[in-house]
Write a protein that holds these residues in place. Structure first.
Motif, short mmCIF file in Angstrom:
data_model
loop_
_atom_site.label_atom_id
_atom_site.label_comp_id
_atom_site.label_asym_id
_atom_site.label_seq_id
_atom_site.Cartn_x
_atom_site.Cartn_y
_atom_site.Cartn_z
N ILE A 94 0.82 -1.28 0.00
CA ILE A 94 0.05 -0.33 0.40
C ILE A 94 0.83 1.25 0.21
O ILE A 94 1.29 0.97 1.13
CB ILE A 94 -0.75 -0.14 1.41
N ASP A 95 0.75 2.29 -0.92
CA ASP A 95 2.08 2.81 -1.23
C ASP A 95 1.02 4.37 -1.08
O ASP A 95 -0.22 4.82 -0.62
CB ASP A 95 2.01 3.78 -2.49
N VAL A 96 0.99 4.63 0.64
CA VAL A 96 0.25 6.39 1.00
C VAL A 96 1.15 7.43 1.06
O VAL A 96 2.84 7.51 1.07
CB VAL A 96 -0.12 5.87 2.08
N GLU A 97 0.07 8.52 0.80
CA GLU A 97 0.74 10.23 0.04
C GLU A 97 0.21 11.02 0.30
O GLU A 97 -1.29 10.44 0.80
CB GLU A 97 0.76 10.16 -1.48
N GLN A 98 1.34 11.37 2.09
CA GLN A 98 -0.95 12.20 3.21
C GLN A 98 0.32 13.20 2.90
O GLN A 98 1.33 13.94 2.79
CB GLN A 98 0.38 11.01 4.90
N ASN A 99 -0.59 14.33 3.47
CA ASN A 99 -0.19 15.92 2.39
C ASN A 99 -0.94 16.77 3.77
O ASN A 99 -2.11 16.50 4.15
CB ASN A 99 -0.12 16.19 1.49
#
Length: 267
Positions: free
Chosen positions: A133-138
């Motif tokens: 699971i590739d997670v991008e959080q901003n």
């Protein structure tokens, strides 16, 4: 803001005229008023699975609601919070035969909770194992900037519903670009208000579509376009605009970061 190949002459509609660049249809700039007051946050999770996902976002959401019925993401998927959050805080997409789950503001924690417990999901006819699971959080991904940023619609932008389709059809050809620009501006204004952002400063939109003849969605009178746009608004990857957001329509991808092309094929 001034782009090469455009003029900066405002007319009485509040637009800035554009011209054709490299054969693309360049739409007029449409100005809105905006003032940033609240801090936003977003998350996108790409589920890398052992099989390609040949399902719809509705089918994927159905599996999540059934298999993870106790998760706090469920009310964001089953419509119970629709009257509270008019802009969907959790969105499910199928892109390049992979599942993407997007959360914004109140939807961030429910998405994080789900992916922490997600090892597989079962469609009944097929079980899919999650390999990564590739997670991008901003933090603060929705904000005004001092330059035009470029975004691509990676799923069709359903700009027109049954009512606006009739208006669009009756508009003179030279005015259709401004009409679509205003619709995109209204999409951005809707998102701003939903996130508690007051309108005070200028938002510019500049849209390019592949064709001025929209694709017809027979079941509900919707009409959609493929293409991209520029705006002086920072936006998170994969959130949706227009009609059919919960069906995965109108999803965007930023073309402003060179590293994006290493992970995604849409650049």
């Amino acid at each position: 803001i001034k782009l090469p190949g455009t003029t900066s002459v405002c007319n009485n509609t509040g637009s800035i005229s554009g011209i054709n660049i490299s054969g693309h249809i360049i739409f007029n700039l449409f100005l809105l008023q905006y003032m940033e007051t609240n801090i936003s946050e977003s998350i996108s999770a790409r589920l890398v699975s052992d099989k390609p996902i040949k399902k719809t976002p509705y089918q994927v959401k159905g599996v999540f609601m059934k298999q993870f019925s106790d998760e706090k993401i469920v009310p964001f998927l089953d419509g119970k919070l629709r009257s509270k959050y008019l802009y969907p805080r959790v969105q499910v997409k199928i892109l390049d035969e992979q599942v993407y789950i997007v959360g914004i503001n109140e939807g961030v924690d429910p998405v994080l909770s789900l992916v922490d417990n997600l090892e597989f999901f079962n469609f009944g006819d097929i079980t899919v194992k999650i390999e990564k699971i590739d997670v991008e959080q901003n933090q603060n991904p929705v904000s005004l900037v001092d330059k035009l940023l470029r975004y691509k619609f990676v799923t069709p932008w359903v700009a027109l519903n049954a009512g606006s389709s009739k208006k669009f059809k009756g508009i003179e050809e030279e005015n259709k670009n401004l009409f679509l620009n205003k619709l995109l501006g209204q999409n951005l204004l809707f998102l701003s208000k939903e996130l508690g952002l007051d309108t005070d400063s200028k938002i510019y939109t500049k849209v390019e579509v592949d064709s001025m003849d929209p694709h017809n969605h027979e079941e509900n009178g919707w009409r959609s376009f493929n293409g991209e746009f520029r705006t002086n608004f920072m936006l998170p990857n994969f959130i949706g605009f227009g009609n059919g957001i919960t069906r995965g329509f109108g999803s965007i991808f930023s073309l402003n970061h060179p590293n994006n092309s290493h992970q995604h094929p849409w650049r």
